[in-house]
Design a protein around this motif. Structure first.
Motif, PDB file in Angstrom:
ATOM      1  N   MET A 227      25.755  35.839  42.241  1.00  0.00           N
ATOM      2  CA  MET A 227      25.647  35.401  43.620  1.00  0.00           C
ATOM      3  C   MET A 227      25.517  33.890  43.684  1.00  0.00           C
ATOM      4  O   MET A 227      25.007  33.274  42.774  1.00  0.00           O
ATOM      5  N   LYS A 228      25.931  33.338  44.788  1.00  0.00           N
ATOM      6  CA  LYS A 228      25.949  31.889  44.932  1.00  0.00           C
ATOM      7  C   LYS A 228      24.681  31.306  45.543  1.00  0.00           C
ATOM      8  O   LYS A 228      24.580  30.123  45.752  1.00  0.00           O
ATOM      9  N   HIS A 229      23.703  32.145  45.847  1.00  0.00           N
ATOM     10  CA  HIS A 229      22.466  31.687  46.474  1.00  0.00           C
ATOM     11  C   HIS A 229      21.407  31.380  45.420  1.00  0.00           C
ATOM     12  O   HIS A 229      21.432  31.934  44.322  1.00  0.00           O
TER      13      HIS A 229
ATOM     14  N   ASN B  11      26.507  38.568  53.725  1.00  0.00           N
ATOM     15  CA  ASN B  11      27.058  38.489  52.371  1.00  0.00           C
ATOM     16  C   ASN B  11      28.029  39.630  52.072  1.00  0.00           C
ATOM     17  O   ASN B  11      28.330  39.892  50.903  1.00  0.00           O
TER      18      ASN B  11
ATOM     19  N   GLU C   2      31.187  39.062  49.709  1.00  0.00           N
ATOM     20  CA  GLU C   2      30.820  38.919  48.295  1.00  0.00           C
ATOM     21  C   GLU C   2      30.305  40.238  47.714  1.00  0.00           C
ATOM     22  O   GLU C   2      30.698  40.647  46.619  1.00  0.00           O
TER      23      GLU C   2
ATOM     24  N   LYS D  28      20.047  40.214  42.990  1.00  0.00           N
ATOM     25  CA  LYS D  28      20.347  40.006  41.567  1.00  0.00           C
ATOM     26  C   LYS D  28      19.857  41.192  40.737  1.00  0.00           C
ATOM     27  O   LYS D  28      20.539  41.634  39.810  1.00  0.00           O
TER      28      LYS D  28
ATOM     29  N   GLN E  52      18.096  31.699  43.408  1.00  0.00           N
ATOM     30  CA  GLN E  52      17.357  32.902  43.024  1.00  0.00           C
ATOM     31  C   GLN E  52      16.223  32.497  42.090  1.00  0.00           C
ATOM     32  O   GLN E  52      16.305  31.488  41.404  1.00  0.00           O
TER      33      GLN E  52
END
Length: 157
Positions: free
Chosen positions: A1-3, A115, A118, A81, A5
């Protein structure tokens, strides 16, 4: 994921995860667990603060506490995640989750919706509803759906 964490620590079975929420209220230990349900292919995702229960003299997961540490999106990305890691190890298992309140369930729906593109690359996502016979069943996820909870299954590659 692009966030952003948090770092996750997991047990050898990849069924229990721990991380620390960091913010104005200090460092708070969070726990994510994946537990078997009556249906052998569905696992329940539970998430909350790790607290010491004075009565039981043991640590427990408290999913009702509002810690308000200013890191909600980082926490949600960290929980996501854990879902990626759990289903990477157990791709045949589905995950059910819902909020401990209606507001939290709506928050999860919004997070999935934001999201969705994704998440849909890796997962098939369903909403859980009560059908006309009073049974819980799954339907395809819709961003404006009114769901009791959610079921996620890793796509077969």
């Amino acid at each position: 994921m692009k966030h952003l964490q948090y770092d996750l620590y997991r047990n050898t079975d990849t069924t229990i995860f721990e991380f620390k929420s960091v913010g104005p209220n200090g460092e708070i230990t969070k726990i994510i667990t994946f537990n078997a349900t009556q249906s052998k292919e569905i696992y329940n995702l539970a998430f909350g603060d790790l607290i010491y229960n004075e009565v039981q003299k043991k640590y427990t997961l408290d999913d009702s506490t509002i810690t308000d540490n200013g890191d909600r999106n980082i926490i949600l990305a960290t929980v996501a995640k854990s879902v990626y890691l759990f289903t990477e190890k157990y791709p045949e298992r589905m995950i059910f989750f819902k909020g401990s309140t209606l507001g939290r369930t709506r928050l999860y729906r919004r997070a999935i919706s934001i999201n969705l593109e994704e998440l849909s690359e890796t997962f098939v996502i369903f909403g859980a509803i009560i059908n006309e016979f009073g049974n819980v069943t799954s339907v395809p996820f819709k961003t404006n759906g009114d769901f009791l909870g959610f079921i996620i299954k890793r796509k077969e590659l």
